[in-house]
Motif scaffolding. Structure first.
Motif, PDB file in Angstrom:
ATOM      1  N   ILE A 125      52.847  33.183  44.341  1.00 20.18           N
ATOM      2  CA  ILE A 125      52.219  33.073  43.019  1.00 20.18           C
ATOM      3  C   ILE A 125      50.727  32.788  43.147  1.00 20.18           C
ATOM      4  CG2 ILE A 125      52.192  31.798  40.840  1.00 20.18           C
ATOM      5  CD1 ILE A 125      54.713  33.476  41.197  1.00 20.18           C
ATOM      6  N   LEU A 126      50.368  31.838  44.020  1.00 21.83           N
ATOM      7  CA  LEU A 126      48.967  31.445  44.166  1.00 21.83           C
ATOM      8  C   LEU A 126      48.103  32.575  44.717  1.00 21.83           C
ATOM      9  CD1 LEU A 126      49.528  27.832  45.563  1.00 21.83           C
ATOM     10  CD2 LEU A 126      48.713  28.439  43.283  1.00 21.83           C
ATOM     11  N   MET A 127      48.727  33.494  45.442  1.00 20.12           N
ATOM     12  CA  MET A 127      47.987  34.623  46.026  1.00 20.12           C
ATOM     13  C   MET A 127      47.896  35.818  45.080  1.00 20.12           C
ATOM     14  SD  MET A 127      49.442  34.432  49.941  1.00 20.12           S
ATOM     15  CE  MET A 127      48.676  35.973  50.450  1.00 20.12           C
ATOM     16  N   CYS A 128      48.536  35.726  43.909  1.00 16.07           N
ATOM     17  CA  CYS A 128      48.451  36.824  42.938  1.00 16.07           C
ATOM     18  C   CYS A 128      46.996  37.020  42.509  1.00 16.07           C
ATOM     19  CB  CYS A 128      49.307  36.528  41.710  1.00 16.07           C
ATOM     20  SG  CYS A 128      51.048  36.842  41.962  1.00 16.07           S
ATOM     21  N   PRO A 129      46.473  38.248  42.598  1.00 16.24           N
ATOM     22  CA  PRO A 129      45.071  38.470  42.236  1.00 16.24           C
ATOM     23  C   PRO A 129      44.775  38.260  40.747  1.00 16.24           C
ATOM     24  CG  PRO A 129      46.195  40.555  42.665  1.00 16.24           C
ATOM     25  CD  PRO A 129      47.140  39.471  43.053  1.00 16.24           C
ATOM     26  N   ASP A 130      45.771  38.555  39.902  1.00 14.40           N
ATOM     27  CA  ASP A 130      45.551  38.428  38.453  1.00 14.40           C
ATOM     28  C   ASP A 130      46.635  37.548  37.848  1.00 14.40           C
ATOM     29  OD1 ASP A 130      44.755  38.646  35.867  1.00 14.40           O
ATOM     30  OD2 ASP A 130      45.454  40.706  35.581  1.00 14.40           O
ATOM     31  N   LYS A 131      46.322  36.263  37.679  1.00 14.98           N
ATOM     32  CA  LYS A 131      47.299  35.327  37.112  1.00 14.98           C
ATOM     33  C   LYS A 131      47.348  35.395  35.587  1.00 14.98           C
ATOM     34  CE  LYS A 131      47.019  32.070  40.969  1.00 14.98           C
ATOM     35  NZ  LYS A 131      45.947  32.748  41.720  1.00 14.98           N
ATOM     36  N   ASN A 132      46.469  36.201  34.994  1.00 11.25           N
ATOM     37  CA  ASN A 132      46.457  36.329  33.535  1.00 11.25           C
ATOM     38  C   ASN A 132      47.665  37.094  33.000  1.00 11.25           C
ATOM     39  OD1 ASN A 132      44.015  34.941  33.248  1.00 11.25           O
ATOM     40  ND2 ASN A 132      42.831  36.792  33.645  1.00 11.25           N
ATOM     41  N   ILE A 133      48.409  37.767  33.903  1.00 12.25           N
ATOM     42  CA  ILE A 133      49.586  38.513  33.446  1.00 12.25           C
ATOM     43  C   ILE A 133      50.728  37.575  33.066  1.00 12.25           C
ATOM     44  CG2 ILE A 133      49.004  40.536  34.836  1.00 12.25           C
ATOM     45  CD1 ILE A 133      51.274  39.706  36.765  1.00 12.25           C
ATOM     46  N   PHE A 134      50.650  36.315  33.524  1.00 13.34           N
ATOM     47  CA  PHE A 134      51.734  35.370  33.273  1.00 13.34           C
ATOM     48  C   PHE A 134      51.519  34.637  31.947  1.00 13.34           C
ATOM     49  CE2 PHE A 134      51.241  35.306  38.022  1.00 13.34           C
ATOM     50  CZ  PHE A 134      52.354  36.092  38.291  1.00 13.34           C
TER      51      PHE A 134
END
Length: 413
Positions: free
Chosen positions: A196-205
Protein backbone atom coordinates in the motif's frame (compact mmCIF):
# COMPACT_ATOMS: atom_id res chain seq x y z
CA UNK A 1 -40.12 -8.85 2.72
CA UNK A 2 -41.16 -12.38 1.77
CA UNK A 3 -39.11 -15.01 -0.02
CA UNK A 4 -40.41 -14.51 -3.55
CA UNK A 5 -39.95 -10.73 -3.40
CA UNK A 6 -36.45 -11.13 -1.94
CA UNK A 7 -35.35 -13.74 -4.49
CA UNK A 8 -36.67 -11.88 -7.50
CA UNK A 9 -35.15 -8.59 -6.31
CA UNK A 10 -31.79 -10.27 -5.69
CA UNK A 11 -31.86 -11.89 -9.14
CA UNK A 12 -32.75 -8.57 -10.74
CA UNK A 13 -29.84 -6.81 -9.02
CA UNK A 14 -27.52 -9.62 -10.14
CA UNK A 15 -28.63 -9.40 -13.77
CA UNK A 16 -28.37 -5.60 -13.69
CA UNK A 17 -24.89 -5.87 -12.16
CA UNK A 18 -25.97 -3.63 -9.27
CA UNK A 19 -23.30 -4.51 -6.72
CA UNK A 20 -24.32 -1.95 -4.09
CA UNK A 21 -27.96 -3.10 -3.94
CA UNK A 22 -26.85 -6.73 -3.90
CA UNK A 23 -24.43 -5.98 -1.04
CA UNK A 24 -27.29 -4.43 0.95
CA UNK A 25 -29.43 -7.54 0.46
CA UNK A 26 -26.61 -9.85 1.57
CA UNK A 27 -25.56 -7.82 4.60
CA UNK A 28 -26.08 -9.56 7.95
CA UNK A 29 -26.58 -6.10 9.44
CA UNK A 30 -29.48 -5.21 7.11
CA UNK A 31 -32.89 -5.24 8.84
CA UNK A 32 -34.92 -6.25 5.79
CA UNK A 33 -32.68 -9.28 5.34
CA UNK A 34 -33.24 -10.31 8.97
CA UNK A 35 -37.01 -9.84 8.72
CA UNK A 36 -37.04 -11.91 5.55
CA UNK A 37 -35.23 -14.79 7.25
CA UNK A 38 -37.76 -14.87 10.10
CA UNK A 39 -40.80 -15.04 7.83
CA UNK A 40 -39.63 -17.82 5.49
CA UNK A 41 -37.93 -21.17 5.21
CA UNK A 42 -35.43 -22.79 2.89
CA UNK A 43 -38.24 -25.01 1.52
CA UNK A 44 -40.03 -21.88 0.28
CA UNK A 45 -36.83 -20.73 -1.38
CA UNK A 46 -36.15 -24.04 -3.10
CA UNK A 47 -39.72 -24.19 -4.41
CA UNK A 48 -39.30 -20.74 -5.96
CA UNK A 49 -35.95 -21.84 -7.40
CA UNK A 50 -37.67 -24.73 -9.16
CA UNK A 51 -40.22 -22.36 -10.74
CA UNK A 52 -37.64 -19.73 -11.78
CA UNK A 53 -34.21 -19.80 -13.36
CA UNK A 54 -31.99 -18.27 -10.69
CA UNK A 55 -28.38 -17.32 -11.30
CA UNK A 56 -27.59 -16.73 -7.64
CA UNK A 57 -29.52 -19.59 -6.04
CA UNK A 58 -26.56 -21.20 -4.18
CA UNK A 59 -25.56 -17.92 -2.53
CA UNK A 60 -29.16 -17.03 -1.58
CA UNK A 61 -29.69 -20.43 0.06
CA UNK A 62 -26.35 -20.13 1.88
CA UNK A 63 -27.28 -16.63 3.07
CA UNK A 64 -30.57 -17.88 4.52
CA UNK A 65 -28.70 -20.68 6.30
CA UNK A 66 -26.25 -18.16 7.76
CA UNK A 67 -29.08 -15.96 9.06
CA UNK A 68 -30.73 -19.00 10.61
CA UNK A 69 -27.47 -20.08 12.29
CA UNK A 70 -26.90 -16.57 13.67
CA UNK A 71 -30.44 -16.45 15.11
CA UNK A 72 -29.75 -19.82 16.81
CA UNK A 73 -26.31 -18.58 18.01
CA UNK A 74 -24.50 -21.31 16.08
CA UNK A 75 -21.62 -19.07 15.08
CA UNK A 76 -19.38 -21.85 13.80
CA UNK A 77 -22.03 -22.89 11.25
CA UNK A 78 -22.69 -19.26 10.39
CA UNK A 79 -18.98 -18.65 9.76
CA UNK A 80 -18.68 -21.71 7.49
CA UNK A 81 -21.71 -20.64 5.45
CA UNK A 82 -20.49 -17.06 5.12
CA UNK A 83 -17.03 -18.28 4.13
CA UNK A 84 -18.56 -20.38 1.33
CA UNK A 85 -20.45 -17.33 0.03
CA UNK A 86 -17.30 -15.21 0.12
CA UNK A 87 -15.21 -17.84 -1.68
CA UNK A 88 -17.82 -18.16 -4.45
CA UNK A 89 -17.84 -14.39 -4.96
CA UNK A 90 -14.03 -14.27 -5.05
CA UNK A 91 -14.00 -17.02 -7.70
CA UNK A 92 -16.43 -14.98 -9.76
CA UNK A 93 -14.17 -11.92 -9.49
CA UNK A 94 -11.21 -14.05 -10.53
CA UNK A 95 -12.97 -15.14 -13.72
CA UNK A 96 -14.30 -11.69 -14.63
CA UNK A 97 -11.73 -9.46 -16.32
CA UNK A 98 -12.25 -5.69 -16.45
CA UNK A 99 -15.27 -5.87 -14.13
CA UNK A 100 -15.55 -4.62 -10.58
CA UNK A 101 -19.29 -4.28 -10.01
CA UNK A 102 -19.29 -7.19 -7.53
CA UNK A 103 -16.55 -5.66 -5.33
CA UNK A 104 -19.08 -3.91 -2.98
CA UNK A 105 -20.77 -7.28 -2.40
CA UNK A 106 -17.44 -9.00 -1.72
CA UNK A 107 -16.47 -6.24 0.74
CA UNK A 108 -19.78 -6.47 2.64
CA UNK A 109 -19.58 -10.26 2.87
CA UNK A 110 -15.95 -10.22 4.08
CA UNK A 111 -16.73 -7.62 6.80
CA UNK A 112 -19.62 -9.78 8.03
CA UNK A 113 -17.29 -12.78 7.90
CA UNK A 114 -14.87 -10.99 10.25
CA UNK A 115 -17.75 -10.10 12.57
CA UNK A 116 -18.76 -13.78 12.69
CA UNK A 117 -15.16 -14.74 13.47
CA UNK A 118 -15.18 -12.32 16.42
CA UNK A 119 -18.66 -13.48 17.49
CA UNK A 120 -17.48 -17.09 17.56
CA UNK A 121 -14.46 -16.14 19.67
CA UNK A 122 -16.55 -14.07 22.10
CA UNK A 123 -19.93 -15.82 22.30
CA UNK A 124 -19.46 -19.49 21.41
CA UNK A 125 -20.19 -21.79 24.34
CA UNK A 126 -17.75 -24.61 23.41
CA UNK A 127 -14.98 -25.70 25.76
CA UNK A 128 -11.96 -23.41 25.83
CA UNK A 129 -9.61 -25.87 24.14
CA UNK A 130 -12.09 -26.85 21.44
CA UNK A 131 -13.01 -23.23 20.76
CA UNK A 132 -9.34 -22.21 20.46
CA UNK A 133 -8.66 -24.97 17.92
CA UNK A 134 -11.72 -23.98 15.86
CA UNK A 135 -10.92 -20.29 16.11
CA UNK A 136 -7.37 -20.81 14.85
CA UNK A 137 -8.70 -22.92 11.97
CA UNK A 138 -11.35 -20.31 11.08
CA UNK A 139 -8.80 -17.52 11.30
CA UNK A 140 -6.45 -19.33 8.91
CA UNK A 141 -9.27 -19.91 6.42
CA UNK A 142 -10.32 -16.27 6.69
CA UNK A 143 -6.78 -15.01 6.03
CA UNK A 144 -6.26 -17.47 3.14
CA UNK A 145 -9.50 -16.31 1.48
CA UNK A 146 -8.60 -12.65 2.03
CA UNK A 147 -5.14 -13.20 0.54
CA UNK A 148 -6.74 -14.75 -2.55
CA UNK A 149 -9.05 -11.73 -2.80
CA UNK A 150 -6.05 -9.40 -2.34
CA UNK A 151 -4.03 -11.10 -5.10
CA UNK A 152 -6.94 -10.91 -7.55
CA UNK A 153 -7.52 -7.20 -6.91
CA UNK A 154 -3.86 -6.15 -6.78
CA UNK A 155 -3.18 -8.01 -10.03
CA UNK A 156 -5.92 -6.15 -11.89
CA UNK A 157 -3.52 -3.65 -13.50
CA UNK A 158 -4.72 -3.64 -17.11
CA UNK A 159 -8.35 -2.65 -16.56
CA UNK A 160 -9.36 1.03 -16.92
CA UNK A 161 -9.53 2.96 -13.65
CA UNK A 162 -13.35 2.92 -13.48
CA UNK A 163 -13.41 -0.88 -13.96
CA UNK A 164 -10.33 -1.73 -11.88
CA UNK A 165 -10.49 -3.77 -8.69
CA UNK A 166 -7.27 -2.19 -7.35
CA UNK A 167 -9.09 0.57 -5.44
CA UNK A 168 -10.23 -2.03 -2.90
CA UNK A 169 -6.80 -3.45 -1.93
CA UNK A 170 -6.47 -0.99 0.98
CA UNK A 171 -9.86 -2.12 2.28
CA UNK A 172 -8.70 -5.78 2.16
CA UNK A 173 -5.45 -4.97 3.98
CA UNK A 174 -7.45 -3.07 6.63
CA UNK A 175 -9.61 -6.13 7.34
CA UNK A 176 -6.51 -8.28 7.86
CA UNK A 177 -4.86 -5.58 9.99
CA UNK A 178 -7.92 -5.64 12.28
CA UNK A 179 -7.66 -9.42 12.70
CA UNK A 180 -3.90 -9.31 13.34
CA UNK A 181 -4.34 -6.34 15.70
CA UNK A 182 -6.62 -8.45 17.86
CA UNK A 183 -4.10 -11.33 18.14
CA UNK A 184 -1.02 -9.03 18.15
CA UNK A 185 0.67 -10.62 15.10
CA UNK A 186 1.46 -7.44 13.22
CA UNK A 187 4.66 -8.85 11.69
CA UNK A 188 2.51 -10.93 9.34
CA UNK A 189 1.18 -7.75 7.67
CA UNK A 190 4.54 -6.13 6.83
CA UNK A 191 4.42 -7.17 3.16
CA UNK A 192 0.82 -6.02 2.78
CA UNK A 193 1.41 -2.58 4.31
CA UNK A 194 4.49 -2.09 2.11
CA UNK A 195 2.37 -2.80 -0.97
CA UNK A 196 0.00 0.00 0.00
CA UNK A 197 2.74 2.47 0.98
CA UNK A 198 4.52 1.88 -2.33
CA UNK A 199 1.39 2.66 -4.39
CA UNK A 200 2.26 5.63 -6.63
CA UNK A 201 -1.25 7.10 -6.48
CA UNK A 202 -2.96 6.77 -3.10
CA UNK A 203 -5.76 9.10 -4.21
CA UNK A 204 -7.57 6.12 -5.77
CA UNK A 205 -8.46 4.88 -2.28
CA UNK A 206 -11.55 6.18 -0.42
CA UNK A 207 -10.74 8.50 2.50
CA UNK A 208 -12.38 6.14 5.02
CA UNK A 209 -10.04 3.34 3.90
CA UNK A 210 -7.02 5.66 4.15
CA UNK A 211 -7.86 6.73 7.72
CA UNK A 212 -8.31 3.11 8.84
CA UNK A 213 -5.08 2.01 7.16
CA UNK A 214 -2.92 4.71 8.73
CA UNK A 215 -4.52 4.17 12.15
CA UNK A 216 -3.78 0.43 12.22
CA UNK A 217 -0.34 0.96 10.67
CA UNK A 218 0.36 3.40 13.52
CA UNK A 219 -0.80 0.78 16.05
CA UNK A 220 1.50 -1.77 14.40
CA UNK A 221 4.49 0.57 14.66
CA UNK A 222 3.78 1.36 18.32
CA UNK A 223 3.79 -2.39 18.97
CA UNK A 224 7.16 -2.64 17.16
CA UNK A 225 8.65 0.34 19.03
CA UNK A 226 8.87 2.55 15.91
CA UNK A 227 7.45 5.62 17.62
CA UNK A 228 8.52 8.21 15.02
CA UNK A 229 6.82 6.32 12.17
CA UNK A 230 3.78 5.59 14.35
CA UNK A 231 3.35 9.28 15.18
CA UNK A 232 3.56 10.33 11.52
CA UNK A 233 0.95 7.75 10.46
CA UNK A 234 -1.43 8.62 13.28
CA UNK A 235 -1.18 12.32 12.41
CA UNK A 236 -2.19 11.47 8.82
CA UNK A 237 -5.12 9.41 10.13
CA UNK A 238 -6.27 12.22 12.45
CA UNK A 239 -5.98 14.96 9.83
CA UNK A 240 -7.90 13.00 7.19
CA UNK A 241 -10.57 11.69 9.55
CA UNK A 242 -14.02 13.22 8.98
CA UNK A 243 -14.29 16.15 11.41
CA UNK A 244 -17.62 14.98 12.85
CA UNK A 245 -16.34 11.45 13.55
CA UNK A 246 -15.68 12.20 17.23
CA UNK A 247 -15.48 8.51 18.16
CA UNK A 248 -12.83 7.74 15.52
CA UNK A 249 -10.83 10.87 16.32
CA UNK A 250 -10.85 9.88 19.99
CA UNK A 251 -9.47 6.43 19.14
CA UNK A 252 -6.65 8.02 17.15
CA UNK A 253 -5.86 10.56 19.90
CA UNK A 254 -5.61 7.80 22.51
CA UNK A 255 -2.53 6.56 20.61
CA UNK A 256 -1.25 9.92 19.33
CA UNK A 257 -1.26 11.93 22.60
CA UNK A 258 1.31 9.67 24.39
CA UNK A 259 3.62 9.85 21.34
CA UNK A 260 3.33 13.64 21.34
CA UNK A 261 4.07 13.68 25.07
CA UNK A 262 7.32 11.81 24.41
CA UNK A 263 8.29 14.75 22.19
CA UNK A 264 7.31 17.27 24.85
CA UNK A 265 4.08 18.27 23.07
CA UNK A 266 1.28 18.41 25.64
CA UNK A 267 -2.44 18.31 24.77
CA UNK A 268 -4.53 21.37 25.59
CA UNK A 269 -7.31 21.20 28.17
CA UNK A 270 -9.88 22.08 25.48
CA UNK A 271 -8.76 19.15 23.31
CA UNK A 272 -9.04 16.69 26.21
CA UNK A 273 -12.52 17.98 27.11
CA UNK A 274 -13.76 17.95 23.50
CA UNK A 275 -12.87 14.26 23.02
CA UNK A 276 -13.65 13.15 26.58
CA UNK A 277 -10.06 12.11 27.34
CA UNK A 278 -10.06 12.74 31.09
CA UNK A 279 -7.52 9.91 31.59
CA UNK A 280 -4.83 12.25 30.24
CA UNK A 281 -5.68 15.37 32.29
CA UNK A 282 -3.76 14.64 35.51
CA UNK A 283 -1.04 12.94 33.46
CA UNK A 284 -0.51 16.15 31.48
CA UNK A 285 -0.36 18.17 34.71
CA UNK A 286 2.23 15.81 36.23
CA UNK A 287 4.43 16.09 33.13
CA UNK A 288 4.26 19.88 32.99
CA UNK A 289 5.01 20.33 36.71
CA UNK A 290 7.45 17.45 37.17
CA UNK A 291 5.18 15.91 39.82
CA UNK A 292 6.47 12.33 40.03
CA UNK A 293 3.98 11.23 42.69
CA UNK A 294 1.00 12.45 40.64
CA UNK A 295 2.40 10.72 37.55
CA UNK A 296 2.67 7.38 39.34
CA UNK A 297 -0.83 7.79 40.82
CA UNK A 298 -2.26 8.40 37.32
CA UNK A 299 -0.54 5.33 35.89
CA UNK A 300 -1.84 3.15 38.74
CA UNK A 301 -5.36 4.61 38.66
CA UNK A 302 -5.89 4.21 34.89
CA UNK A 303 -3.66 1.16 34.38
CA UNK A 304 -6.46 -1.03 32.94
CA UNK A 305 -7.62 1.71 30.56
CA UNK A 306 -4.08 2.35 29.31
CA UNK A 307 -3.50 -1.35 28.74
CA UNK A 308 -6.73 -1.70 26.75
CA UNK A 309 -5.65 1.24 24.60
CA UNK A 310 -2.23 -0.36 24.02
CA UNK A 311 -0.31 2.65 25.36
CA UNK A 312 0.72 1.51 28.85
CA UNK A 313 4.36 0.79 27.94
CA UNK A 314 4.62 4.05 25.99
CA UNK A 315 3.40 6.01 29.03
CA UNK A 316 5.93 4.26 31.26
CA UNK A 317 8.69 5.84 29.17
CA UNK A 318 7.41 9.31 30.11
CA UNK A 319 8.86 8.99 33.63
CA UNK A 320 12.19 10.34 32.35
CA UNK A 321 10.41 13.47 31.06
CA UNK A 322 8.81 13.95 34.50
CA UNK A 323 12.21 13.67 36.23
CA UNK A 324 13.70 16.05 33.66
CA UNK A 325 11.08 18.71 34.41
CA UNK A 326 11.49 18.22 38.18
CA UNK A 327 15.27 18.66 37.98
CA UNK A 328 14.90 21.62 35.63
CA UNK A 329 12.70 23.46 38.16
CA UNK A 330 15.24 22.76 40.92
CA UNK A 331 18.13 23.86 38.66
CA UNK A 332 16.43 27.19 37.90
CA UNK A 333 15.93 27.80 41.64
CA UNK A 334 19.45 26.70 42.64
CA UNK A 335 21.03 28.65 39.74
CA UNK A 336 24.08 26.37 39.83
CA UNK A 337 25.23 23.81 37.26
CA UNK A 338 27.12 21.71 39.85
CA UNK A 339 24.77 19.87 42.19
CA UNK A 340 25.67 17.27 44.88
CA UNK A 341 24.09 13.85 44.33
CA UNK A 342 22.98 13.94 47.98
CA UNK A 343 20.87 17.01 47.16
CA UNK A 344 19.24 15.13 44.26
CA UNK A 345 18.55 12.19 46.60
CA UNK A 346 16.89 14.56 49.11
CA UNK A 347 14.82 16.08 46.29
CA UNK A 348 13.64 12.62 45.20
CA UNK A 349 12.79 11.68 48.80
CA UNK A 350 10.47 14.67 48.98
CA UNK A 351 8.85 14.51 45.54
CA UNK A 352 9.04 10.79 44.69
CA UNK A 353 10.00 7.90 46.98
CA UNK A 354 10.80 8.69 50.66
CA UNK A 355 13.19 5.70 50.69
CA UNK A 356 15.36 6.93 47.80
CA UNK A 357 19.03 6.24 48.57
CA UNK A 358 22.22 7.86 47.29
CA UNK A 359 22.80 4.91 44.94
CA UNK A 360 19.24 5.17 43.58
CA UNK A 361 19.73 8.87 42.81
CA UNK A 362 23.10 8.21 41.20
CA UNK A 363 21.69 5.40 39.01
CA UNK A 364 18.82 7.61 37.90
CA UNK A 365 21.19 10.43 36.91
CA UNK A 366 23.42 8.03 34.94
CA UNK A 367 20.36 6.64 33.13
CA UNK A 368 19.05 10.12 32.27
CA UNK A 369 22.45 11.26 30.95
CA UNK A 370 22.69 8.10 28.82
CA UNK A 371 19.21 8.60 27.36
CA UNK A 372 19.84 12.26 26.62
CA UNK A 373 17.25 13.58 29.06
CA UNK A 374 20.06 15.37 30.90
CA UNK A 375 23.28 16.87 29.48
CA UNK A 376 26.32 16.67 31.70
CA UNK A 377 28.42 14.11 33.54
CA UNK A 378 28.66 12.48 36.95
CA UNK A 379 31.77 13.14 39.03
CA UNK A 380 32.13 10.04 41.19
CA UNK A 381 35.18 11.46 42.96
CA UNK A 382 33.30 14.54 44.17
CA UNK A 383 29.85 12.85 44.28
CA UNK A 384 28.35 15.61 42.20
CA UNK A 385 26.52 15.94 38.87
CA UNK A 386 27.95 18.59 36.56
CA UNK A 387 25.33 19.91 34.14
CA UNK A 388 26.16 21.38 30.75
CA UNK A 389 26.23 25.18 30.73
CA UNK A 390 24.54 25.11 27.32
CA UNK A 391 21.06 23.58 27.20
CA UNK A 392 21.40 21.11 30.12
CA UNK A 393 17.77 20.02 29.65
CA UNK A 394 17.22 19.09 25.97
CA UNK A 395 13.86 19.56 24.27
CA UNK A 396 11.37 16.71 24.14
CA UNK A 397 12.07 16.18 20.41
CA UNK A 398 15.77 15.49 21.00
CA UNK A 399 15.01 13.09 23.86
CA UNK A 400 12.32 11.35 21.79
CA UNK A 401 14.65 10.78 18.82
CA UNK A 402 17.48 9.43 20.94
CA UNK A 403 15.21 7.17 23.01
CA UNK A 404 13.47 5.81 19.90
CA UNK A 405 16.79 5.18 18.18
CA UNK A 406 18.17 3.25 21.14
CA UNK A 407 14.99 1.16 21.44
CA UNK A 408 15.04 0.27 17.74
CA UNK A 409 18.74 -0.64 17.87
CA UNK A 410 18.14 -2.95 20.83
CA UNK A 411 15.14 -4.51 19.06
CA UNK A 412 17.19 -5.40 15.94
CA UNK A 413 20.22 -6.97 17.64
Amino acid sequence: MYTEDYVLATTTFYNEENGLALANFFSLRDNSSKDWSQKNTIDDLQKIAEDNELDFEVEIVAHLNVLKAVSEKKYDEAFKGQLAIFQNIVKYLQSSDSENWMVPLANTVCVDLRYLLNAFDTLDSSSKKQKLEKYNDFQKKYIDSMMMYFRICSGDTRAPARHSKRWTIMFIVNQMLKVYHKIKKFHLTTGLTKTILMCPDKNIFPVAHVVTFYYYTGCKEIFEGKFNDARENLIIAFERCYRKSIKNKKLILQKLIPLNMLQGIMPSLNLLKKYDLDVFMDLTTSLKTGNVKLFRECIDKHEVCYMKCGIYLVLQKLINIVYRNLFKKFFLIANNHIIPVETIAALLKKFDDPETSFDNAQSLLVNMIYRGTLRGYLSHAHKKVVLSKKDPFPTGRHVFDKTTRSINEIGHK
